[in-house]
Design a protein around this motif. Sequence first.
Motif, PDB file in Angstrom:
ATOM      1  N   GLY A  41     -26.617 -24.454  22.520  1.00 33.24           N
ATOM      2  CA  GLY A  41     -27.584 -25.529  22.389  1.00 33.24           C
ATOM      3  C   GLY A  41     -28.890 -24.722  23.237  1.00 33.24           C
ATOM      4  N   ARG A  42     -29.923 -25.551  23.225  1.00 36.53           N
ATOM      5  CA  ARG A  42     -31.367 -25.010  23.676  1.00 36.53           C
ATOM      6  C   ARG A  42     -31.641 -25.535  25.109  1.00 36.53           C
ATOM      7  NH1 ARG A  42     -30.946 -22.664  18.787  1.00 36.53           N
ATOM      8  NH2 ARG A  42     -31.168 -24.131  16.987  1.00 36.53           N
ATOM      9  N   PHE A  43     -30.808 -26.548  25.431  1.00 40.78           N
ATOM     10  CA  PHE A  43     -31.427 -26.937  26.760  1.00 40.78           C
ATOM     11  C   PHE A  43     -31.461 -26.107  27.956  1.00 40.78           C
ATOM     12  CE2 PHE A  43     -30.486 -29.057  30.797  1.00 40.78           C
ATOM     13  CZ  PHE A  43     -31.651 -30.012  30.846  1.00 40.78           C
ATOM     14  N   ILE A  44     -30.430 -25.291  28.287  1.00 35.01           N
ATOM     15  CA  ILE A  44     -30.504 -24.387  29.245  1.00 35.01           C
ATOM     16  C   ILE A  44     -31.511 -23.272  29.327  1.00 35.01           C
ATOM     17  CG2 ILE A  44     -28.979 -22.739  30.375  1.00 35.01           C
ATOM     18  CD1 ILE A  44     -26.541 -24.585  30.098  1.00 35.01           C
ATOM     19  N   PRO A  75     -37.875 -17.858  21.991  1.00 34.73           N
ATOM     20  CA  PRO A  75     -37.197 -18.211  20.879  1.00 34.73           C
ATOM     21  C   PRO A  75     -36.663 -19.609  20.772  1.00 34.73           C
ATOM     22  CG  PRO A  75     -35.857 -16.874  22.185  1.00 34.73           C
ATOM     23  CD  PRO A  75     -37.235 -17.027  23.090  1.00 34.73           C
ATOM     24  N   THR A  76     -35.989 -20.215  21.929  1.00 30.19           N
ATOM     25  CA  THR A  76     -35.362 -21.581  21.744  1.00 30.19           C
ATOM     26  C   THR A  76     -36.407 -22.414  21.497  1.00 30.19           C
ATOM     27  OG1 THR A  76     -35.201 -21.310  24.097  1.00 30.19           O
ATOM     28  CG2 THR A  76     -33.298 -20.876  22.998  1.00 30.19           C
ATOM     29  N   THR A  77     -37.478 -22.264  21.972  1.00 32.59           N
ATOM     30  CA  THR A  77     -38.522 -23.399  21.926  1.00 32.59           C
ATOM     31  C   THR A  77     -38.844 -23.498  20.321  1.00 32.59           C
ATOM     32  OG1 THR A  77     -39.415 -23.112  23.945  1.00 32.59           O
ATOM     33  CG2 THR A  77     -40.927 -24.086  22.475  1.00 32.59           C
ATOM     34  N   MET A  78     -39.237 -22.181  19.758  1.00 34.86           N
ATOM     35  CA  MET A  78     -39.410 -22.104  18.295  1.00 34.86           C
ATOM     36  C   MET A  78     -38.348 -22.606  17.385  1.00 34.86           C
ATOM     37  SD  MET A  78     -41.598 -18.771  17.520  1.00 34.86           S
ATOM     38  CE  MET A  78     -40.545 -17.649  18.396  1.00 34.86           C
ATOM     39  N   ALA A  79     -37.069 -22.347  17.938  1.00 34.70           N
ATOM     40  CA  ALA A  79     -35.734 -22.631  17.122  1.00 34.70           C
ATOM     41  C   ALA A  79     -35.850 -24.208  17.085  1.00 34.70           C
ATOM     42  CB  ALA A  79     -34.742 -22.484  17.735  1.00 34.70           C
TER      43      ALA A  79
END
Length: 391
Positions: A266-269, A310-314
């Motif tokens: 997941g993206r949260f952490i 990368p997780t923000t763009m994802a």
Amino acid sequence: MSERSRLALVVWGVLVSQVFLYPGLDETVTALGGGESILAGTWFLVAEFGAFVVCAVLWGIASDSLGSRTPLVVLGATGGAASYLAVALAPSIGLGFDVVLLLRVVGGAFTIGAFSLSITMLMDLSGGNGRNMGAAGTAIGLGAALGSVVGGQLTALHPLAPLYGGAALLAGAALLGATVPDRSSGGGLPVGTVVDRVRTRPKLVVPFAFGYIDRLTAGFFALTGVAYFRDTFEIDAATAGITLALFFVPFAVFQYPVGSLSDRIGRFIPVVVGSLLYGVAIIAVALAPGYYLAAGLMVVVGLCGALVSPTTMALVTDIVPATERGAAMGGFNVFGSLGMLSGFLVGGTVTELYGYFPAFLAAGGLEIAIAILASRSVHRITTTERESHLA
């Protein structure tokens, strides 16, 4: 070479062309007739990024409406190459700094098309949103890392050499981009439909806000961070470029694995915890008593930044369907470009008025603040998206 690799190289080339200018910005701006003040360098960068803000969404809407991206990537990179060459030639043909700034605006209008739409083309690929955006983030980071080192060396050869190098790289990006087939949904949508659909997705505000603050810190380091190291520790442009690379190399290397990992956990952490650590590390740089400790902390800053980018763009890719990706990524890059602008302006202005430490405190504090304020929203989005994919 795979499509992902070619697109990542296009993103990389665009970033290198920009970052070439940062380590020796003072020398380049002076050679172009802008004087030696930090504000002249600020406006030189702001001119390009102001065009990024205005034009990023326009390129994205155009690509979604046409159902095609490759020709627009080629057009953007070609126009950017021509503008860099024109800026480099300006002093030799008697053009003043005001014309140089206008050329920077025109160049920015083209370059953002190549940058934003090549990332959108990565979004169109299969294989996991985190993985694809990790490839984009790695290209951005490696481009910034190489650009900062080589840009400093080019400046040592001649103040205008980074501009010629940037023009060559953008021309190469145009040629490489032309070899990548379109994987967009095809057919296109009316402009009004694209705009309305993106506007009715309020969840996009969350990754847009993180993108804004993250790019603000990048703009901060590109201008104020470089000036801090040069003024405080009395280093030259080449050493400043190497120092900036200490941030960008780990920032680049870890984005692809972090993006792939976020597809599983997941993206949260990565987004929220990464942002908190990122902000603390930025402030710590200005507290370091010597150059070597401050330079070592730049590595820590890069590692923390690699968790977030990368997780923000994802998250953007998670939220929107394929038919709206161009406009959505354009919106993300509008906020990102506004962040870069803010980083230039906040860093330059706060430093001019209050000094370097308050400027670092402002940049790091904003990163910490967005993590705290938006943590619940990120949790809701990531939970909803994971549940919808499992359903």
